[in-house]
Design a protein around this motif. Structure first.
Motif, PDB file in Angstrom:
ATOM      1  N   LYS A  86       0.830  -1.211   0.000  1.00  0.00           N
ATOM      2  CA  LYS A  86       0.000   0.000   0.000  1.00  0.00           C
ATOM      3  C   LYS A  86       0.864   1.260   0.000  1.00  0.00           C
ATOM      4  O   LYS A  86       0.561   2.223  -0.704  1.00  0.00           O
ATOM      5  CB  LYS A  86      -0.929   0.008   1.217  1.00  0.00           C
ATOM      6  CG  LYS A  86      -2.096  -0.941   1.093  1.00  0.00           C
ATOM      7  CD  LYS A  86      -2.992  -0.882   2.311  1.00  0.00           C
ATOM      8  CE  LYS A  86      -4.149  -1.851   2.183  1.00  0.00           C
ATOM      9  NZ  LYS A  86      -5.009  -1.841   3.382  1.00  0.00           N
ATOM     10  N   GLU A  87       1.918   1.247   0.786  1.00  0.00           N
ATOM     11  CA  GLU A  87       2.804   2.411   0.829  1.00  0.00           C
ATOM     12  C   GLU A  87       3.477   2.641  -0.520  1.00  0.00           C
ATOM     13  O   GLU A  87       3.583   3.779  -0.986  1.00  0.00           O
ATOM     14  CB  GLU A  87       3.857   2.241   1.931  1.00  0.00           C
ATOM     15  CG  GLU A  87       3.307   2.429   3.325  1.00  0.00           C
ATOM     16  CD  GLU A  87       4.359   2.254   4.407  1.00  0.00           C
ATOM     17  OE1 GLU A  87       5.541   2.025   4.083  1.00  0.00           O
ATOM     18  OE2 GLU A  87       3.990   2.350   5.581  1.00  0.00           O
ATOM     19  N   GLU A 111       2.315   1.745  -3.429  1.00  0.00           N
ATOM     20  CA  GLU A 111       1.276   2.208  -4.348  1.00  0.00           C
ATOM     21  C   GLU A 111       1.009   3.704  -4.144  1.00  0.00           C
ATOM     22  O   GLU A 111       0.872   4.456  -5.115  1.00  0.00           O
ATOM     23  CB  GLU A 111      -0.011   1.400  -4.135  1.00  0.00           C
ATOM     24  CG  GLU A 111      -1.117   1.735  -5.096  1.00  0.00           C
ATOM     25  CD  GLU A 111      -0.782   1.400  -6.542  1.00  0.00           C
ATOM     26  OE1 GLU A 111      -1.312   2.099  -7.424  1.00  0.00           O
ATOM     27  OE2 GLU A 111       0.003   0.466  -6.797  1.00  0.00           O
ATOM     28  N   GLU A 112       0.960   4.129  -2.892  1.00  0.00           N
ATOM     29  CA  GLU A 112       0.750   5.553  -2.607  1.00  0.00           C
ATOM     30  C   GLU A 112       1.916   6.390  -3.131  1.00  0.00           C
ATOM     31  O   GLU A 112       1.709   7.481  -3.671  1.00  0.00           O
ATOM     32  CB  GLU A 112       0.574   5.770  -1.102  1.00  0.00           C
ATOM     33  CG  GLU A 112      -0.761   5.292  -0.569  1.00  0.00           C
ATOM     34  CD  GLU A 112      -0.878   5.429   0.943  1.00  0.00           C
ATOM     35  OE1 GLU A 112      -0.030   6.102   1.567  1.00  0.00           O
ATOM     36  OE2 GLU A 112      -1.823   4.850   1.500  1.00  0.00           O
ATOM     37  N   GLN A 113       3.125   5.876  -2.990  1.00  0.00           N
ATOM     38  CA  GLN A 113       4.295   6.595  -3.512  1.00  0.00           C
ATOM     39  C   GLN A 113       4.229   6.702  -5.032  1.00  0.00           C
ATOM     40  O   GLN A 113       4.525   7.755  -5.600  1.00  0.00           O
ATOM     41  CB  GLN A 113       5.586   5.897  -3.085  1.00  0.00           C
ATOM     42  CG  GLN A 113       5.919   6.069  -1.619  1.00  0.00           C
ATOM     43  CD  GLN A 113       7.160   5.282  -1.212  1.00  0.00           C
ATOM     44  OE1 GLN A 113       7.756   4.563  -2.022  1.00  0.00           O
ATOM     45  NE2 GLN A 113       7.543   5.410   0.047  1.00  0.00           N
ATOM     46  N   LYS A 133       1.538   6.671  -6.887  1.00  0.00           N
ATOM     47  CA  LYS A 133       0.477   7.626  -7.228  1.00  0.00           C
ATOM     48  C   LYS A 133       0.954   9.062  -7.035  1.00  0.00           C
ATOM     49  O   LYS A 133       0.672   9.928  -7.862  1.00  0.00           O
ATOM     50  CB  LYS A 133      -0.767   7.374  -6.364  1.00  0.00           C
ATOM     51  CG  LYS A 133      -1.556   6.156  -6.774  1.00  0.00           C
ATOM     52  CD  LYS A 133      -2.773   5.977  -5.883  1.00  0.00           C
ATOM     53  CE  LYS A 133      -3.566   4.745  -6.261  1.00  0.00           C
ATOM     54  NZ  LYS A 133      -4.731   4.537  -5.378  1.00  0.00           N
TER      55      LYS A 133
END
Length: 168
Positions: free
Chosen positions: A95-96, A98-100, A102
């Motif tokens: 998740k981290e 993926e956030e990076q 994005k």
């Protein structure tokens, strides 16, 4: 002539007065002792009350009780880091990442938009300069434009806005 103490009325009066005085003084001594004891008791009670007023016991209120209850609930719900499973760790890591990704993509998109906007402004400025160069100040359009440009800082800025309006 000396009389024995028992037979002398003065001696007997003196002895009785002495006895009365001693009896009265003995209770007075007891009263004094009682008074001293009472004063000592009152003094100790006063000191105890004084100490109690300086260090009042902590009062618990509804807010304190609620806060303590919430703290206990959070402690029971909190999962120590050591108890996080490998799968959970991988999920968090994914998740981290993926956030990076994005965030980087959004930054790139904004940068590209800014570049495109700057390029568009530059092209429009070149068009405006060319248009101003070809504009005949003695023509109707030239006269109208000179009136229009009075409210701008420069004729170039007025020409840019005019050409933008024509494009839309």
């Amino acid at each position: 002539m000396t009389h024995p103490a028992e037979n002398d009325p003065i001696d007997s009066v003196l002895a009785s007065l002495t006895n009365k005085y001693q009896q009265k003084s003995k209770p007075a001594t007891k009263v004094e002792n009682l008074a001293d004891d009472l004063l000592a008791d009152i003094e100790s009670q006063f000191k105890q009350k004084k100490n109690n007023t300086h260090n009042p016991p902590p009062k618990t209120s509804g807010v304190d009780n609620a806060l303590e209850s919430l703290t206990q609930q959070l402690q029971t719900k909190h999962i120590p880091k050591k108890e996080i499973s490998a799968d959970d760790f991988e999920e968090i890591k994914r998740k981290e990442l993926e956030e990076q990704r994005k965030a980087k993509a959004e930054a790139r998109r904004k940068e590209e938009l800014a570049k495109a906007e700057a390029q568009k402004k530059e092209e429009l400025a070149k068009k405006a300069q060319l248009w101003l160069k070809n504009l005949d100040p003695n023509s109707d359009e030239g006269f109208w434009f000179s009136q229009f440009a009075m409210s701008y800082e420069s004729k170039l800025q007025a020409a840019i806005d005019y050409l933008k309006a024509l494009e839309n």
